[in-house]
Motif scaffolding. Structure first.
Motif, PDB file in Angstrom:
ATOM      1  N   GLN A  12      16.973  75.225  68.586  1.00 67.17           N
ATOM      2  CA  GLN A  12      17.983  75.025  69.615  1.00 67.17           C
ATOM      3  C   GLN A  12      18.229  73.544  69.890  1.00 67.17           C
ATOM      4  OE1 GLN A  12      19.748  77.541  70.937  1.00 67.17           O
ATOM      5  NE2 GLN A  12      18.604  78.899  69.579  1.00 67.17           N
ATOM      6  N   PHE A  13      17.328  72.713  69.433  1.00 65.71           N
ATOM      7  CA  PHE A  13      17.420  71.284  69.697  1.00 65.71           C
ATOM      8  C   PHE A  13      17.858  70.536  68.444  1.00 65.71           C
ATOM      9  CE2 PHE A  13      14.058  72.980  72.448  1.00 65.71           C
ATOM     10  CZ  PHE A  13      14.623  72.697  73.683  1.00 65.71           C
ATOM     11  N   ARG A  14      18.517  69.434  68.662  1.00 62.83           N
ATOM     12  CA  ARG A  14      18.934  68.587  67.542  1.00 62.83           C
ATOM     13  C   ARG A  14      17.814  67.614  67.230  1.00 62.83           C
ATOM     14  NH1 ARG A  14      24.781  67.835  66.570  1.00 62.83           N
ATOM     15  NH2 ARG A  14      25.800  69.494  67.722  1.00 62.83           N
ATOM     16  N   LEU A  15      16.961  68.040  66.337  1.00 65.38           N
ATOM     17  CA  LEU A  15      15.843  67.219  65.902  1.00 65.38           C
ATOM     18  C   LEU A  15      15.949  67.028  64.399  1.00 65.38           C
ATOM     19  CD1 LEU A  15      12.949  68.968  67.841  1.00 65.38           C
ATOM     20  CD2 LEU A  15      13.977  66.779  68.387  1.00 65.38           C
ATOM     21  N   PRO A  16      15.406  65.948  63.895  1.00 72.15           N
ATOM     22  CA  PRO A  16      15.391  65.774  62.438  1.00 72.15           C
ATOM     23  C   PRO A  16      14.649  66.928  61.754  1.00 72.15           C
ATOM     24  CG  PRO A  16      14.743  63.751  63.551  1.00 72.15           C
ATOM     25  CD  PRO A  16      14.823  64.816  64.592  1.00 72.15           C
ATOM     26  N   GLY A  17      15.093  67.235  60.560  1.00 73.23           N
ATOM     27  CA  GLY A  17      14.494  68.331  59.809  1.00 73.23           C
ATOM     28  C   GLY A  17      13.016  68.149  59.555  1.00 73.23           C
ATOM     29  N   ALA A  18      12.589  66.900  59.376  1.00 70.33           N
ATOM     30  CA  ALA A  18      11.174  66.640  59.112  1.00 70.33           C
ATOM     31  C   ALA A  18      10.314  67.025  60.318  1.00 70.33           C
ATOM     32  CB  ALA A  18      10.964  65.171  58.761  1.00 70.33           C
ATOM     33  N   ILE A  19      10.790  66.735  61.503  1.00 73.43           N
ATOM     34  CA  ILE A  19      10.034  67.088  62.710  1.00 73.43           C
ATOM     35  C   ILE A  19       9.960  68.595  62.856  1.00 73.43           C
ATOM     36  CG2 ILE A  19      10.041  66.993  65.234  1.00 73.43           C
ATOM     37  CD1 ILE A  19      11.142  64.153  64.998  1.00 73.43           C
ATOM     38  N   LYS A  20      11.078  69.266  62.623  1.00 70.60           N
ATOM     39  CA  LYS A  20      11.080  70.725  62.693  1.00 70.60           C
ATOM     40  C   LYS A  20      10.110  71.318  61.672  1.00 70.60           C
ATOM     41  CE  LYS A  20      15.819  71.318  64.303  1.00 70.60           C
ATOM     42  NZ  LYS A  20      17.146  71.878  63.989  1.00 70.60           N
ATOM     43  N   ALA A  21      10.115  70.777  60.475  1.00 72.43           N
ATOM     44  CA  ALA A  21       9.238  71.289  59.424  1.00 72.43           C
ATOM     45  C   ALA A  21       7.772  71.104  59.796  1.00 72.43           C
ATOM     46  CB  ALA A  21       9.547  70.602  58.103  1.00 72.43           C
ATOM     47  N   VAL A  22       7.437  69.940  60.318  1.00 76.47           N
ATOM     48  CA  VAL A  22       6.037  69.672  60.687  1.00 76.47           C
ATOM     49  C   VAL A  22       5.591  70.625  61.797  1.00 76.47           C
ATOM     50  CG1 VAL A  22       4.497  67.979  61.778  1.00 76.47           C
ATOM     51  CG2 VAL A  22       6.020  67.279  59.920  1.00 76.47           C
ATOM     52  N   VAL A  23       6.434  70.797  62.804  1.00 73.69           N
ATOM     53  CA  VAL A  23       6.068  71.689  63.908  1.00 73.69           C
ATOM     54  C   VAL A  23       5.926  73.125  63.412  1.00 73.69           C
ATOM     55  CG1 VAL A  23       6.848  72.655  66.103  1.00 73.69           C
ATOM     56  CG2 VAL A  23       7.056  70.212  65.687  1.00 73.69           C
ATOM     57  N   LEU A  24       6.835  73.565  62.553  1.00 68.03           N
ATOM     58  CA  LEU A  24       6.746  74.923  62.019  1.00 68.03           C
ATOM     59  C   LEU A  24       5.502  75.106  61.153  1.00 68.03           C
ATOM     60  CD1 LEU A  24      10.457  75.704  61.124  1.00 68.03           C
ATOM     61  CD2 LEU A  24       9.076  76.679  62.959  1.00 68.03           C
ATOM     62  N   ILE A  25       5.182  74.119  60.338  1.00 67.62           N
ATOM     63  CA  ILE A  25       3.992  74.223  59.481  1.00 67.62           C
ATOM     64  C   ILE A  25       2.725  74.247  60.324  1.00 67.62           C
ATOM     65  CG2 ILE A  25       2.608  72.963  57.785  1.00 67.62           C
ATOM     66  CD1 ILE A  25       5.310  72.112  56.496  1.00 67.62           C
ATOM     67  N   VAL A  26       2.639  73.364  61.305  1.00 67.08           N
ATOM     68  CA  VAL A  26       1.453  73.321  62.162  1.00 67.08           C
ATOM     69  C   VAL A  26       1.322  74.631  62.949  1.00 67.08           C
ATOM     70  CG1 VAL A  26       0.405  72.193  64.164  1.00 67.08           C
ATOM     71  CG2 VAL A  26       1.355  70.816  62.305  1.00 67.08           C
ATOM     72  N   SER A  27       2.423  75.127  63.504  1.00 64.79           N
ATOM     73  CA  SER A  27       2.390  76.386  64.248  1.00 64.79           C
ATOM     74  C   SER A  27       1.962  77.538  63.346  1.00 64.79           C
ATOM     75  CB  SER A  27       3.762  76.695  64.852  1.00 64.79           C
ATOM     76  OG  SER A  27       4.115  75.736  65.799  1.00 64.79           O
ATOM     77  N   GLY A  28       2.481  77.553  62.137  1.00 66.12           N
ATOM     78  CA  GLY A  28       2.112  78.602  61.194  1.00 66.12           C
ATOM     79  C   GLY A  28       0.651  78.539  60.810  1.00 66.12           C
ATOM     80  N   LEU A  29       0.156  77.348  60.563  1.00 74.51           N
ATOM     81  CA  LEU A  29      -1.254  77.186  60.205  1.00 74.51           C
ATOM     82  C   LEU A  29      -2.185  77.584  61.352  1.00 74.51           C
ATOM     83  CD1 LEU A  29      -1.231  73.877  58.146  1.00 74.51           C
ATOM     84  CD2 LEU A  29      -1.623  76.191  57.304  1.00 74.51           C
ATOM     85  N   VAL A  30      -1.831  77.174  62.554  1.00 74.02           N
ATOM     86  CA  VAL A  30      -2.658  77.546  63.716  1.00 74.02           C
ATOM     87  C   VAL A  30      -2.666  79.063  63.884  1.00 74.02           C
ATOM     88  CG1 VAL A  30      -2.825  77.415  66.232  1.00 74.02           C
ATOM     89  CG2 VAL A  30      -2.413  75.347  64.907  1.00 74.02           C
ATOM     90  N   SER A  31      -1.517  79.696  63.694  1.00 71.79           N
ATOM     91  CA  SER A  31      -1.448  81.153  63.810  1.00 71.79           C
ATOM     92  C   SER A  31      -2.300  81.821  62.748  1.00 71.79           C
ATOM     93  CB  SER A  31       0.006  81.624  63.698  1.00 71.79           C
ATOM     94  OG  SER A  31       0.766  81.146  64.774  1.00 71.79           O
ATOM     95  N   LEU A  32      -2.242  81.334  61.520  1.00 73.62           N
ATOM     96  CA  LEU A  32      -3.061  81.909  60.449  1.00 73.62           C
ATOM     97  C   LEU A  32      -4.549  81.732  60.728  1.00 73.62           C
ATOM     98  CD1 LEU A  32      -1.074  80.875  57.257  1.00 73.62           C
ATOM     99  CD2 LEU A  32      -1.365  83.173  58.202  1.00 73.62           C
ATOM    100  N   ILE A  33      -4.925  80.577  61.231  1.00 70.88           N
ATOM    101  CA  ILE A  33      -6.330  80.327  61.562  1.00 70.88           C
ATOM    102  C   ILE A  33      -6.786  81.260  62.675  1.00 70.88           C
ATOM    103  CG2 ILE A  33      -7.913  78.631  62.578  1.00 70.88           C
ATOM    104  CD1 ILE A  33      -6.268  76.492  60.995  1.00 70.88           C
TER     105      ILE A  33
END
Length: 73
Positions: free
Chosen positions: A29-50
């Motif tokens: 929903q926010f206008r953020l650079p794609g790299a920031i979105k990717a990092v947040v999604l990867i970290v969130s996904g990894l934390v969820s998997l852990i």
């Protein structure tokens, strides 16, 4: 059966994984650079998997009768 002792860990992990999923979806929903979105999604996904991995290990401990896992330390 130790089903009663498994309720709290399952509920906590479900809430945490749901939170990370909502954060991931809300991120778009926010206008953020794609790299920031990717990092947040990867970290969130990894934390969820852990969290899910730790939950599975905890359920195995409870089924083996190791309710007090802190007793090992």
């Amino acid at each position: 059966m130790h089903a009663g002792k498994m309720v709290a860990p399952v509920v906590i992990v479900a809430i945490a994984v749901s939170y990370y999923a909502v954060v991931g979806m809300a991120l778009f929903q926010f206008r953020l650079p794609g790299a920031i979105k990717a990092v947040v999604l990867i970290v969130s996904g990894l934390v969820s998997l852990i969290l899910v991995y730790v939950l599975v290990e905890r359920i195995k401990e409870i089924r083996r009768g190791e309710e007090d896992d802190l007793g090992k330390y």
